[in-house]
Motif scaffolding. Structure first.
Motif, mmCIF file in Angstrom:
data_model
loop_
_atom_site.group_PDB
_atom_site.id
_atom_site.type_symbol
_atom_site.label_atom_id
_atom_site.label_comp_id
_atom_site.label_asym_id
_atom_site.label_seq_id
_atom_site.Cartn_x
_atom_site.Cartn_y
_atom_site.Cartn_z
ATOM 1 N N LEU A 74 36.385 33.864 43.338
ATOM 2 C CA LEU A 74 35.241 33.719 42.440
ATOM 3 C C LEU A 74 34.117 34.679 42.810
ATOM 4 O O LEU A 74 33.574 35.396 41.953
ATOM 5 C CB LEU A 74 34.734 32.275 42.483
ATOM 6 N N THR A 75 33.764 34.724 44.083
ATOM 7 C CA THR A 75 32.659 35.583 44.519
ATOM 8 C C THR A 75 33.065 37.048 44.566
ATOM 9 O O THR A 75 32.210 37.936 44.586
ATOM 10 C CB THR A 75 32.149 35.156 45.909
ATOM 11 N N GLY A 76 34.376 37.313 44.556
ATOM 12 C CA GLY A 76 34.869 38.682 44.654
ATOM 13 C C GLY A 76 35.175 39.334 43.328
ATOM 14 O O GLY A 76 35.860 40.365 43.292
ATOM 15 N N GLY A 77 34.706 38.742 42.230
ATOM 16 C CA GLY A 77 34.861 39.391 40.927
ATOM 17 C C GLY A 77 36.072 38.961 40.126
ATOM 18 O O GLY A 77 36.455 39.624 39.168
ATOM 19 N N ARG A 78 36.711 37.854 40.528
ATOM 20 C CA ARG A 78 37.848 37.282 39.803
ATOM 21 C C ARG A 78 39.012 38.264 39.624
ATOM 22 O O ARG A 78 39.492 38.486 38.508
ATOM 23 C CB ARG A 78 37.391 36.736 38.440
ATOM 24 N N PRO A 79 39.486 38.854 40.725
ATOM 25 C CA PRO A 79 40.589 39.814 40.603
ATOM 26 C C PRO A 79 41.886 39.169 40.137
ATOM 27 O O PRO A 79 42.074 37.967 40.249
ATOM 28 C CB PRO A 79 40.736 40.364 42.036
ATOM 29 N N VAL A 80 42.770 39.987 39.621
ATOM 30 C CA VAL A 80 44.080 39.584 39.114
ATOM 31 C C VAL A 80 43.934 38.536 38.018
ATOM 32 O O VAL A 80 44.688 37.565 37.935
ATOM 33 C CB VAL A 80 45.028 39.091 40.245
ATOM 34 N N SER A 81 42.929 38.734 37.177
ATOM 35 C CA SER A 81 42.745 37.898 35.989
ATOM 36 C C SER A 81 42.098 38.753 34.910
ATOM 37 O O SER A 81 41.549 39.824 35.191
ATOM 38 C CB SER A 81 41.858 36.686 36.290
ATOM 39 N N ARG A 82 42.146 38.274 33.676
ATOM 40 C CA ARG A 82 41.542 39.024 32.578
ATOM 41 C C ARG A 82 40.018 38.986 32.646
ATOM 42 O O ARG A 82 39.339 39.744 31.936
ATOM 43 C CB ARG A 82 42.035 38.473 31.235
ATOM 44 N N ALA A 83 39.470 38.119 33.496
ATOM 45 C CA ALA A 83 38.014 38.041 33.643
ATOM 46 C C ALA A 83 37.471 39.088 34.606
ATOM 47 O O ALA A 83 36.259 39.253 34.715
ATOM 48 C CB ALA A 83 37.628 36.650 34.140
ATOM 49 N N CYS A 84 38.360 39.799 35.285
ATOM 50 C CA CYS A 84 37.931 40.787 36.264
ATOM 51 C C CYS A 84 37.322 42.007 35.579
ATOM 52 O O CYS A 84 37.881 42.529 34.601
ATOM 53 C CB CYS A 84 39.118 41.219 37.130
ATOM 54 N N ASP A 85 36.182 42.471 36.088
ATOM 55 C CA ASP A 85 35.538 43.650 35.506
ATOM 56 C C ASP A 85 36.388 44.909 35.689
ATOM 57 O O ASP A 85 36.296 45.843 34.888
ATOM 58 C CB ASP A 85 34.163 43.877 36.148
ATOM 59 N N GLU A 86 37.195 44.936 36.748
ATOM 60 C CA GLU A 86 38.085 46.073 36.984
ATOM 61 C C GLU A 86 39.313 45.894 36.104
ATOM 62 O O GLU A 86 40.191 45.075 36.379
ATOM 63 C CB GLU A 86 38.482 46.131 38.461
ATOM 64 N N GLY A 87 39.381 46.652 35.033
ATOM 65 C CA GLY A 87 40.383 46.439 33.996
ATOM 66 C C GLY A 87 41.818 46.550 34.456
ATOM 67 O O GLY A 87 42.706 45.962 33.848
ATOM 68 N N ARG A 88 42.070 47.305 35.530
ATOM 69 C CA ARG A 88 43.454 47.492 35.940
ATOM 70 C C ARG A 88 43.905 46.497 36.997
ATOM 71 O O ARG A 88 45.007 46.617 37.528
ATOM 72 C CB ARG A 88 43.653 48.908 36.455
ATOM 73 N N SER A 89 43.093 45.496 37.310
ATOM 74 C CA SER A 89 43.399 44.578 38.399
ATOM 75 C C SER A 89 44.761 43.903 38.251
ATOM 76 O O SER A 89 45.474 43.696 39.228
ATOM 77 C CB SER A 89 42.310 43.500 38.495
ATOM 78 N N LEU A 90 45.140 43.575 37.027
ATOM 79 C CA LEU A 90 46.418 42.905 36.776
ATOM 80 C C LEU A 90 47.610 43.855 36.809
ATOM 81 O O LEU A 90 48.739 43.421 37.036
ATOM 82 C CB LEU A 90 46.392 42.221 35.410
ATOM 83 N N ALA A 91 47.363 45.131 36.591
ATOM 84 C CA ALA A 91 48.453 46.088 36.391
ATOM 85 C C ALA A 91 49.065 46.566 37.705
ATOM 86 O O ALA A 91 48.417 46.591 38.754
ATOM 87 C CB ALA A 91 47.949 47.288 35.602
ATOM 88 N N GLU A 92 50.336 46.956 37.618
ATOM 89 C CA GLU A 92 50.983 47.637 38.728
ATOM 90 C C GLU A 92 50.727 49.135 38.608
ATOM 91 O O GLU A 92 50.511 49.644 37.505
ATOM 92 C CB GLU A 92 52.490 47.357 38.699
ATOM 93 N N PRO A 93 50.757 49.889 39.725
ATOM 94 C CA PRO A 93 50.607 51.341 39.636
ATOM 95 C C PRO A 93 51.677 51.949 38.741
ATOM 96 O O PRO A 93 52.759 51.378 38.565
ATOM 97 C CB PRO A 93 50.781 51.797 41.088
ATOM 98 N N GLU A 94 51.389 53.114 38.204
ATOM 99 C CA GLU A 94 52.301 53.766 37.270
ATOM 100 C C GLU A 94 53.709 53.881 37.841
ATOM 101 O O GLU A 94 54.700 53.671 37.131
ATOM 102 C CB GLU A 94 51.762 55.154 36.914
ATOM 103 N N ALA A 95 53.826 54.208 39.124
ATOM 104 C CA ALA A 95 55.136 54.415 39.747
ATOM 105 C C ALA A 95 55.948 53.129 39.856
ATOM 106 O O ALA A 95 57.166 53.177 40.065
ATOM 107 C CB ALA A 95 54.966 55.027 41.136
ATOM 108 N N LEU A 96 55.278 51.980 39.712
ATOM 109 C CA LEU A 96 55.961 50.698 39.901
ATOM 110 C C LEU A 96 56.057 49.875 38.622
ATOM 111 O O LEU A 96 56.626 48.782 38.643
ATOM 112 C CB LEU A 96 55.230 49.866 40.967
ATOM 113 N N LYS A 97 55.547 50.374 37.533
ATOM 114 C CA LYS A 97 55.512 49.579 36.307
ATOM 115 C C LYS A 97 56.918 49.240 35.819
ATOM 116 O O LYS A 97 57.861 49.994 36.024
ATOM 117 C CB LYS A 97 54.762 50.342 35.210
ATOM 118 N N PRO A 98 57.059 48.083 35.169
ATOM 119 C CA PRO A 98 58.370 47.709 34.625
ATOM 120 C C PRO A 98 58.924 48.763 33.679
ATOM 121 O O PRO A 98 58.186 49.352 32.884
ATOM 122 C CB PRO A 98 58.080 46.395 33.887
ATOM 123 N N GLN A 99 60.211 48.982 33.778
ATOM 124 C CA GLN A 99 60.938 49.903 32.913
ATOM 125 C C GLN A 99 61.828 49.093 31.976
ATOM 126 O O GLN A 99 62.075 47.910 32.214
ATOM 127 C CB GLN A 99 61.783 50.863 33.753
#
Length: 214
Positions: A74-99
């Protein structure tokens, strides 16, 4: 030796919310493993192994965040959720994304088996061996490993495709998993020889039990 078509590579929590240095949930050693994880993913696909991405996606209101982690989350900006200000928090890096052909499982807790349909998915795919990569070794890798062993899967862990907050934590946890029955690989060994060195312990035990019947 394990038939790769009867084994699945499971990549766990390799999302920016756990990789980025400015994330409250950053795992110190995780970002450095992206290249080795990418190599392992590529080779698993070449071998015809099912690839499963086990990821987090917390509710925006934090209602499903572990109690032990909630304050930091909560105090750290709600990472790994859609509420996180950092838009890519939920995503995997390009090299690891699902194929195409990969599968994605959203897990509510540390283990990829807890509260998910992973076990049913693996059984229907004819999978009897899981190969684990991702983060973090003492939490999500280890709990998934122990649940898989409890469910009678062979378990292999690609050590240099996993990560912990310190080298000491990494070493202690890989040693414990090996002691309980997980089979340890390196990325180089996996890319050179696949699963040739991995024993089918589950089949060996089943055969021994059948032979012991009166």
């Amino acid at each position: 030796m394990i038939d790769p078509r009867k084994a699945a590579l499971i990549i766990i929590d390799m999302q920016h919310g756990f990789l980025d240095a400015d994330s409250a949930l950053c795992v110190a050693g995780a970002a450095a493993t992206v290249p080795t994880c990418a190599r392992a993913l590529s080779h698993a696909r070449e071998l015809g192994m099912p690839v499963i991405h086990a990821v987090r996606a917390y509710a925006a209101d934090g209602s499903d965040v572990e109690a032990c982690r909630h304050e930091l989350w909560l105090t750290g900006g709600r990472p790994v959720s859609r509420a996180c200000d950092e838009g890519r928090s939920l995503a995997e890096p390009e090299a690891l994304k699902p194929q195409p052909g990969d599968r994605v499982v959203v897990k509510p807790r540390f283990s990829a088996f807890f509260g998910t349909g992973l076990d049913v998915m693996l059984r229907r795919l004819g999978v009897s061996t899981v190969v684990l990569i991702g983060t973090t070794t003492p939490n999500c890798i280890r709990t998934t490993c122990y649940d898989a062993l409890s469910l009678d899967y062979n378990v292999a862990v690609i050590e240099d495709c996993t990560s912990s907050r310190t080298p000491a934590v990494q070493a202690a946890n890989t040693e414990d998993m090996a002691h309980i029955g997980a089979q340890m690989l390196t990325c180089d060994a996996f890319c050179r020889r696949g699963l040739e060195s991995v024993r089918d312990v589950v089949a060996e035990v089943a055969a021994a039990v059948r032979e012991a019947r009166p």
